[in-house]
Motif scaffolding. Structure first.
Motif, PDB file in Angstrom:
ATOM      1  N   TYR A 118     -63.676  60.643  19.603  1.00 60.46           N
ATOM      2  CA  TYR A 118     -62.704  61.688  19.300  1.00 60.46           C
ATOM      3  C   TYR A 118     -61.464  61.047  18.694  1.00 60.46           C
ATOM      4  O   TYR A 118     -61.124  59.906  19.014  1.00 60.46           O
ATOM      5  CB  TYR A 118     -62.364  62.473  20.578  1.00 60.46           C
ATOM      6  CG  TYR A 118     -61.705  63.796  20.328  1.00 60.46           C
ATOM      7  CD1 TYR A 118     -62.355  64.802  19.626  1.00 60.46           C
ATOM      8  CD2 TYR A 118     -60.423  64.052  20.787  1.00 60.46           C
ATOM      9  CE1 TYR A 118     -61.747  66.018  19.388  1.00 60.46           C
ATOM     10  CE2 TYR A 118     -59.819  65.272  20.563  1.00 60.46           C
ATOM     11  CZ  TYR A 118     -60.478  66.247  19.857  1.00 60.46           C
ATOM     12  OH  TYR A 118     -59.874  67.449  19.628  1.00 60.46           O
ATOM     13  N   GLN A 119     -60.755  61.774  17.855  1.00 65.32           N
ATOM     14  CA  GLN A 119     -59.621  61.216  17.130  1.00 65.32           C
ATOM     15  C   GLN A 119     -58.358  61.045  17.972  1.00 65.32           C
ATOM     16  O   GLN A 119     -57.450  60.331  17.576  1.00 65.32           O
ATOM     17  CB  GLN A 119     -59.309  62.074  15.914  1.00 65.32           C
ATOM     18  CG  GLN A 119     -58.898  63.506  16.256  1.00 65.32           C
ATOM     19  CD  GLN A 119     -58.796  64.390  15.045  1.00 65.32           C
ATOM     20  OE1 GLN A 119     -58.971  63.932  13.925  1.00 65.32           O
ATOM     21  NE2 GLN A 119     -58.506  65.666  15.266  1.00 65.32           N
ATOM     22  N   TYR A 120     -58.295  61.674  19.117  1.00 62.38           N
ATOM     23  CA  TYR A 120     -57.119  61.571  19.977  1.00 62.38           C
ATOM     24  C   TYR A 120     -57.487  60.842  21.266  1.00 62.38           C
ATOM     25  O   TYR A 120     -58.659  60.659  21.569  1.00 62.38           O
ATOM     26  CB  TYR A 120     -56.559  62.955  20.298  1.00 62.38           C
ATOM     27  CG  TYR A 120     -56.164  63.731  19.062  1.00 62.38           C
ATOM     28  CD1 TYR A 120     -55.070  63.334  18.291  1.00 62.38           C
ATOM     29  CD2 TYR A 120     -56.895  64.834  18.645  1.00 62.38           C
ATOM     30  CE1 TYR A 120     -54.721  64.033  17.148  1.00 62.38           C
ATOM     31  CE2 TYR A 120     -56.551  65.533  17.506  1.00 62.38           C
ATOM     32  CZ  TYR A 120     -55.461  65.121  16.758  1.00 62.38           C
ATOM     33  OH  TYR A 120     -55.117  65.803  15.622  1.00 62.38           O
ATOM     34  N   THR A 155     -59.740  53.320  10.902  1.00 56.24           N
ATOM     35  CA  THR A 155     -59.330  54.522  11.619  1.00 56.24           C
ATOM     36  C   THR A 155     -59.730  54.356  13.078  1.00 56.24           C
ATOM     37  O   THR A 155     -60.863  53.977  13.385  1.00 56.24           O
ATOM     38  CB  THR A 155     -60.008  55.790  11.051  1.00 56.24           C
ATOM     39  OG1 THR A 155     -61.413  55.635  11.093  1.00 56.24           O
ATOM     40  CG2 THR A 155     -59.557  56.070   9.637  1.00 56.24           C
ATOM     41  N   LYS A 156     -58.815  54.644  13.945  1.00 57.88           N
ATOM     42  CA  LYS A 156     -59.044  54.481  15.375  1.00 57.88           C
ATOM     43  C   LYS A 156     -59.742  55.719  15.942  1.00 57.88           C
ATOM     44  O   LYS A 156     -59.355  56.844  15.657  1.00 57.88           O
ATOM     45  CB  LYS A 156     -57.693  54.292  16.058  1.00 57.88           C
ATOM     46  CG  LYS A 156     -57.750  53.759  17.444  1.00 57.88           C
ATOM     47  CD  LYS A 156     -56.323  53.539  17.944  1.00 57.88           C
ATOM     48  CE  LYS A 156     -56.288  52.558  19.071  1.00 57.88           C
ATOM     49  NZ  LYS A 156     -54.920  52.322  19.530  1.00 57.88           N
ATOM     50  N   SER A 157     -60.764  55.481  16.718  1.00 58.53           N
ATOM     51  CA  SER A 157     -61.490  56.557  17.370  1.00 58.53           C
ATOM     52  C   SER A 157     -61.571  56.245  18.855  1.00 58.53           C
ATOM     53  O   SER A 157     -61.870  55.115  19.237  1.00 58.53           O
ATOM     54  CB  SER A 157     -62.894  56.677  16.775  1.00 58.53           C
ATOM     55  OG  SER A 157     -63.607  57.697  17.407  1.00 58.53           O
ATOM     56  N   TYR A 158     -61.286  57.215  19.672  1.00 58.29           N
ATOM     57  CA  TYR A 158     -61.362  57.045  21.121  1.00 58.29           C
ATOM     58  C   TYR A 158     -62.766  57.448  21.573  1.00 58.29           C
ATOM     59  O   TYR A 158     -63.296  58.455  21.117  1.00 58.29           O
ATOM     60  CB  TYR A 158     -60.299  57.885  21.820  1.00 58.29           C
ATOM     61  CG  TYR A 158     -58.908  57.416  21.480  1.00 58.29           C
ATOM     62  CD1 TYR A 158     -58.271  56.474  22.270  1.00 58.29           C
ATOM     63  CD2 TYR A 158     -58.246  57.894  20.348  1.00 58.29           C
ATOM     64  CE1 TYR A 158     -57.004  56.027  21.963  1.00 58.29           C
ATOM     65  CE2 TYR A 158     -56.975  57.447  20.027  1.00 58.29           C
ATOM     66  CZ  TYR A 158     -56.359  56.514  20.835  1.00 58.29           C
ATOM     67  OH  TYR A 158     -55.116  56.059  20.525  1.00 58.29           O
ATOM     68  N   THR A 198     -61.467  52.216  22.641  1.00 55.60           N
ATOM     69  CA  THR A 198     -61.339  52.619  21.244  1.00 55.60           C
ATOM     70  C   THR A 198     -62.324  51.831  20.386  1.00 55.60           C
ATOM     71  O   THR A 198     -62.829  50.794  20.783  1.00 55.60           O
ATOM     72  CB  THR A 198     -59.917  52.375  20.719  1.00 55.60           C
ATOM     73  OG1 THR A 198     -59.613  50.988  20.830  1.00 55.60           O
ATOM     74  CG2 THR A 198     -58.899  53.188  21.475  1.00 55.60           C
ATOM     75  N   GLY A 238     -63.335  51.260  15.857  1.00 52.36           N
ATOM     76  CA  GLY A 238     -62.955  51.503  14.469  1.00 52.36           C
ATOM     77  C   GLY A 238     -62.054  50.429  13.932  1.00 52.36           C
ATOM     78  O   GLY A 238     -61.235  49.859  14.652  1.00 52.36           O
TER      79      GLY A 238
END
Length: 191
Positions: free
Chosen positions: A52-54, A82-85, A77, A79
């Motif tokens: 998820y992005q957040y 782009t960071k993805s949780y 996390t 990526g």
């Protein structure tokens, strides 16, 4: 006295004649016989390894967890640009009991596991009553406005999550519309 009896007979005769008009009572009968109700409402959720992005999942996931449908564990996390949780969203036994349609082709999430997109029962819906009938004689059809009632809510009932009050509003009465069609055999739910 004879005139009085004749007027009663003529009024009864006029009231008993079917002039082809659709009444709310007839519409209710047709909707009940159609098999549209009772029915189950469902919603799609992702579970397994969920990115998820957040840094937290949508609030509905945590409401399902509070009600015993999921067990959510943050996994960190991933990526480069782009960071993805990443979260491990496990389906509990209670959650599994409301599974209506399981994902037949889950997505592989690296070596961590799979992502499933499946449908879960949110509640049952039953027909209450017809509110109004609007006939369209030119099309041999009618639009019927009716109410349906939701009940037997499951942990997956999330559609009306109120983020301001952080609670789920259970809108139990829902106003809906359907079309009925005039055929050679009378009114029907099918053309």
């Amino acid at each position: 006295m004879i005139r009085y009896c004749l007027s009663i007979v003529s009024v009864c005769t006029l009231l008993s004649c079917d002039d082809g008009k659709l009444t709310t009572r007839k519409a209710e009968s047709l909707i009940r016989e159609s098999g549209m109700y009772p029915r189950t409402e469902t919603a799609e959720f992702e579970y397994g390894i969920v990115g998820y992005q957040y840094d937290s999942l949508p609030p509905a996931y945590y409401k399902v967890q509070e009600n015993g449908g999921f067990k959510i564990t943050p996994m960190g996390t991933t990526g480069l640009f782009t960071k993805s949780y990443v979260f491990n969203v496990e389906l509990t036994d209670l959650g599994r009991s409301f599974l209506e349609e399981e994902d037949k082709q889950p997505t592989q999430q690296g070596n961590k596991g799979f992502l499933y997109r499946s449908r879960f029962k949110t509640c049952d819906v039953s027909f209450e009553k017809a509110e109004s009938v609007y006939e369209l004689p030119a099309f041999n059809s009618a639009e019927v406005t009716y109410t349906a009632k939701r009940h037997n809510f499951t942990p997956f009932w999330y559609k009306h999550f109120d983020e301001m009050e952080h609670r789920i509003r259970k809108d139990t009465i829902d106003q809906r519309k359907t079309a009925l069609f005039k055929t050679d055999k009378g009114w029907s739910t099918k053309k």
